[in-house]
Scaffold this motif. Structure first.
Motif, short mmCIF file in Angstrom:
data_model
loop_
_atom_site.label_atom_id
_atom_site.label_comp_id
_atom_site.label_asym_id
_atom_site.label_seq_id
_atom_site.Cartn_x
_atom_site.Cartn_y
_atom_site.Cartn_z
N ASN A 81 0.84 -1.18 0.00
CA ASN A 81 0.00 0.00 0.00
C ASN A 81 0.88 1.24 0.00
OD1 ASN A 81 -2.91 -0.97 0.34
ND2 ASN A 81 -1.87 -2.10 1.96
N PHE A 82 0.91 1.93 -1.14
CA PHE A 82 1.72 3.13 -1.28
C PHE A 82 0.94 4.35 -0.78
CE2 PHE A 82 3.76 0.22 -4.03
CZ PHE A 82 5.02 0.69 -4.34
N THR A 83 1.64 5.25 -0.10
CA THR A 83 1.04 6.56 0.18
C THR A 83 1.13 7.38 -1.09
OG1 THR A 83 3.14 7.55 0.86
CG2 THR A 83 1.83 6.44 2.57
N GLU A 116 4.70 8.38 -1.85
CA GLU A 116 5.49 7.28 -2.41
C GLU A 116 5.12 7.01 -3.86
OE1 GLU A 116 6.17 4.67 1.71
OE2 GLU A 116 4.41 4.33 0.44
N ALA A 117 3.83 7.07 -4.17
CA ALA A 117 3.38 6.84 -5.54
C ALA A 117 3.92 7.90 -6.49
CB ALA A 117 1.85 6.83 -5.58
N SER A 119 -6.13 -0.02 -12.63
CA SER A 119 -4.67 0.06 -12.52
C SER A 119 -4.19 0.62 -11.19
CB SER A 119 -4.10 0.91 -13.67
OG SER A 119 -4.29 0.26 -14.90
N TRP A 120 -4.86 1.62 -10.66
CA TRP A 120 -4.36 2.28 -9.44
C TRP A 120 -4.35 1.35 -8.22
CZ3 TRP A 120 -1.61 5.85 -11.16
CH2 TRP A 120 -2.03 6.66 -12.22
N PRO A 121 -5.43 0.62 -7.92
CA PRO A 121 -5.32 -0.32 -6.79
C PRO A 121 -4.35 -1.46 -7.07
CG PRO A 121 -7.45 -0.55 -7.91
CD PRO A 121 -6.80 0.68 -8.45
N ARG A 122 -4.17 -1.80 -8.33
CA ARG A 122 -3.20 -2.87 -8.65
C ARG A 122 -1.77 -2.38 -8.41
NH1 ARG A 122 -3.02 -6.71 -14.01
NH2 ARG A 122 -0.92 -7.53 -13.74
N PHE A 123 -1.48 -1.13 -8.79
CA PHE A 123 -0.15 -0.58 -8.61
C PHE A 123 0.16 -0.23 -7.16
CE2 PHE A 123 -0.51 1.27 -13.14
CZ PHE A 123 -0.06 0.09 -13.69
N TYR A 124 -0.82 0.39 -6.48
CA TYR A 124 -0.52 1.05 -5.21
C TYR A 124 -1.37 0.59 -4.02
CZ TYR A 124 1.87 4.05 -8.54
OH TYR A 124 2.68 4.52 -9.53
N SER A 146 -6.64 9.15 -1.78
CA SER A 146 -5.71 10.26 -1.97
C SER A 146 -4.96 10.14 -3.30
CB SER A 146 -4.71 10.34 -0.81
OG SER A 146 -4.01 9.12 -0.67
N ILE A 147 -4.62 8.91 -3.70
CA ILE A 147 -3.91 8.71 -4.97
C ILE A 147 -4.81 9.02 -6.16
CG2 ILE A 147 -2.84 6.98 -6.47
CD1 ILE A 147 -1.73 5.66 -3.91
#
Length: 430
Positions: free
Chosen positions: A242-244, A247-248, A364-369, A376-377
């Motif tokens: 889980n990226f903040t 971090e992303a 894509s976003w939940p898969r990446f981060y 927030s992302i």
């Protein structure tokens, strides 16, 4: 989360099937409910509203740009609220306030006349400022918060089947968005633009009640798990990252995917906002111009369905390049619109781009981060999209004013896309 079921008669733990399927359905409707705040919904009102307010096309486009740009700043903040309070309450207030904004839009001429009488002026600046504020309201609530919270909620309830479920949502959303200009145009022809906005506002007030009843933030609030499967093992949990947002933002993937999605927002917004004027130069009627959305949506639905299903298994970098190539095709289509091949390129390019957008912007976003900081992302990414959509109508409008053609915008878009293609070489495979 405390009181996750507050104010509702529906308990996800008591449904005879996995509640995520209810979330899938109601979340998709929530995205459709944002249409009055989307360019596809606003564009049909452009000509009658600007004429009623006494604004030129450039003035109306600039009001749209400024209002949307201001909303972009607040959208990223709304993403933080999503992480803190969840989709349910964030979406409720977004839908309700969008309805209030539409009611104000319906009486914007009266509001303008009132303020003109107070300040003893007949300046165009009065309706310009009023319409700018109202554009801020509907763009922030509709395109920004309601869309983001509804889409993210669906993604929170699924993991391994995220792509498959998004394919179902994308079909519904694509059909709704493609049909909406035709339906809203008919609504305006029958009831006038003021009454049409009032009807849409009432629908949003009703939907706000359904949000409270059926929207739920995440399965863990009810001791459920994504997909409805058994709980993950400790080894599987350890693999989750889980990226903040901070971090992303340090990854090239975030910027390349974000800028590509922003370009999609820019081009489609500019094209949609001025679609009647764009095709008028090719001797298309208003009805014929709006009908172009139909073949675009057919392509988009096919592409989004296929790519959503495959998204659970393949590298998403492939989708990034497919989107960039689609953007080039659409730009070439606008450049060559005076020829029949231009129309086909435009339809194919926008269809592919729209279908892939529905996949990448959701899956894509939940898969990446990961899911923990998804609000927030995606809120930050949404601000990119909102800024791009804000600039587009004015740039398209000024292009037409100076060169008497919209096609020259392609001389800006094609080099930008080529830059993204080269810059994306080092995006990590995911």
């Amino acid at each position: 989360m405390k009181n996750a079921n507050k104010f509702s008669f529906v308990n996800p733990k008591r449904t005879p099937f996995y509640y995520g399927y209810v979330v899938l359905g109601i979340g998709s409707v929530g995205i459709l409910a944002s249409i009055p705040g989307q360019t596809v919904g606003v564009s049909v009102f452009t000509d009658p509203v600007k004429d009623a307010l006494g604004l030129t096309r450039n003035q109306f486009s600039n009001a749209y740009m400024i209002g949307t740009l201001i909303s972009a700043f607040f959208v990223s903040k709304a993403g933080v609220l999503f992480d803190k309070y969840g989709a349910r309450f964030v979406a409720f207030f977004a839908a309700f306030l969008l309805g209030v904004s539409l009611l104000m839009f319906s009486i914007s001429v009266k509001i303008s006349t009132f303020f003109k009488s107070i300040f003893y002026t007949d300046s165009w600046l009065v309706p310009f400022l009023i319409i700018t504020f109202l554009f801020f309201c509907i763009r922030f609530c509709g395109q920004g918060v309601l869309t983001m919270s509804s889409r993210n909620m669906i993604m929170m309830w699924f993991d391994k089947n995220r792509g498959k479920m998004n394919s179902i949502s994308s079909i519904t959303v694509s059909l709704g968005f493609s049909c909406s200009p035709i339906l809203i145009n008919k609504l305006i022809d029958t009831n006038g633009w003021q009454m049409s906005w009032q009807i849409l506002a009432i629908c949003l007030f009703i939907f706000s009640f359904f949000i409270i009843q059926f929207y739920r933030n995440k399965p863990e609030d009810f001791d459920l798990v994504p997909d409805g499967f058994q709980k993950k093992s400790n080894k599987e949990k350890e693999k989750e990252q889980n990226f903040t947002l901070a971090e992303a933002k340090k990854t090239r993937t975030f910027w390349m995917f974000g800028l590509t999605l922003a370009f999609n927002s820019f081009f489609i917004t500019g094209f949609t906002f001025h679609i009647v004027s764009i095709f008028a130069g090719q001797e298309y009627t208003k009805t014929a111009a709006i009908a172009v959305f139909l073949p675009i949506s057919v392509i988009a639905i096919f592409v989004s369905t296929l790519c959503n299903i495959l998204s659970d298994y393949i590298n998403h970098k492939i989708y990034l390049y497919m989107m960039l190539v689609s953007g080039v095709l659409a730009s070439l289509g606008l450049l060559l619109l005076s020829n029949s091949i231009g129309v086909y390129l435009l339809i194919i390019g926008l269809g592919l781009f729209g279908g892939l957008f529905a996949v990448v912007n959701a899956v894509s976003w939940p898969r990446f981060y990961g899911r923990k900081y998804l609000g927030s992302i995606t809120g930050k990414v949404m601000s990119f999209l909102v800024i791009a959509s804000a600039i587009a109508p004015s740039l398209f409008s000024y292009c037409f004013s100076f060169f008497n053609s919209y096609s020259f915008i392609s001389y800006l878009t094609i080099p930008f896309l080529l830059f993204l293609i080269v810059a994306s070489f080092k995006v990590k495979a995911t």
